[in-house]
Structures are given as C-alpha cells and as structure tokens.
Scaffold this active site. Sequence first.
Site, mmCIF file in Angstrom:
data_model
loop_
_atom_site.group_PDB
_atom_site.id
_atom_site.type_symbol
_atom_site.label_atom_id
_atom_site.label_comp_id
_atom_site.label_asym_id
_atom_site.label_seq_id
_atom_site.Cartn_x
_atom_site.Cartn_y
_atom_site.Cartn_z
ATOM 1 N N ASP A 32 48.870 5.041 -7.595
ATOM 2 C CA ASP A 32 48.877 6.101 -6.689
ATOM 3 C C ASP A 32 49.903 5.813 -5.711
ATOM 4 O OD1 ASP A 32 46.236 8.060 -5.431
ATOM 5 O OD2 ASP A 32 47.817 7.430 -4.225
ATOM 6 N N HIS A 100 41.443 13.187 -12.526
ATOM 7 C CA HIS A 100 42.155 11.900 -12.657
ATOM 8 C C HIS A 100 40.857 11.210 -12.067
ATOM 9 C CE1 HIS A 100 43.210 14.172 -9.045
ATOM 10 N NE2 HIS A 100 43.009 13.057 -8.394
#
Length: 106
Positions: A32, A100
Amino acid sequence: MNQEKSIFSKIIDREIPADIIHEDEKCIVIHDINPRARIHLLVIPKKPIPTLFDLGPEDKDIMAHMMLLLPQLATAQGLDGFRTQINTGESGGQEVFHIHIHLLGN
Ligand code: AMP
C-alpha cells in the site's frame, strides 16, 4: 456500462508503477502506498470486480485463491499474525472500486 479503468487495473497492466511483490494468473499483491501498519499489503484480483456486492458465483475461485494466499504472504513477510480488511462501498470507506484485501501486520 463502460467503466473507467481502476488504478489497480493500470498497475496490473504496468501503465503505472507499483511495488508488486507477488503475481500469478489470478491476482497481484502490492505494498500500500500509504501504509497504516509496518506491513500493509493489498491483494488485488486481476479481474476488475468493483465491490463485494458485484461478486458472482463465478468468482468463487478467485476469492478462495486470495484467501489462501494471505497466510503465505504473512509468513513471507515474517508475520505470525495479521489483520485483514475489505472496505465495501462508499459508506464502507472504499476508495478504489476494484476489490482488494488489505493485509496489515506489525
Ligand atoms: P480502500 O479505501 O479500501 O479502497 O483502499 C484503497 C487503498 O489503496 C488505500 O489504502 C490507498 O493507500 C491504496 N492505494 C491507492 N493508490 C495506490 C497505489 N498507486 N499504489 C499502492 N496503493 C495505493
């Protein structure tokens, strides 16, 4: 309806860069960009399913595949425990409309 390509589809298609740590025929895994834990990975299906509400029975294999991958990824990152999160819909805090799974661990 012709939906615009998600940022994750652009990463999958190598149109924008990302730190891809795993790729197979069904999914990719990236770090991320704005980590909220020491380890913060995103497991993303190659199929651009917008939200959990859009899943169909044909997506069972993809979802199972990603679930089975989570502990392997965690172990590879040296984690002996982790949290997962799937934000769903605007009111569920979802910002990128391409499913996700967040994997977070410290
Ligand atoms: P969500 O709120 O569940 O839709 O989460 C979207 C996540 O994608 C956020 O944690 C963002 O930090 C992350 N993100 C957005 N753009 C990128 C990018 N280009 N590379 C990696 N992570 C990203």
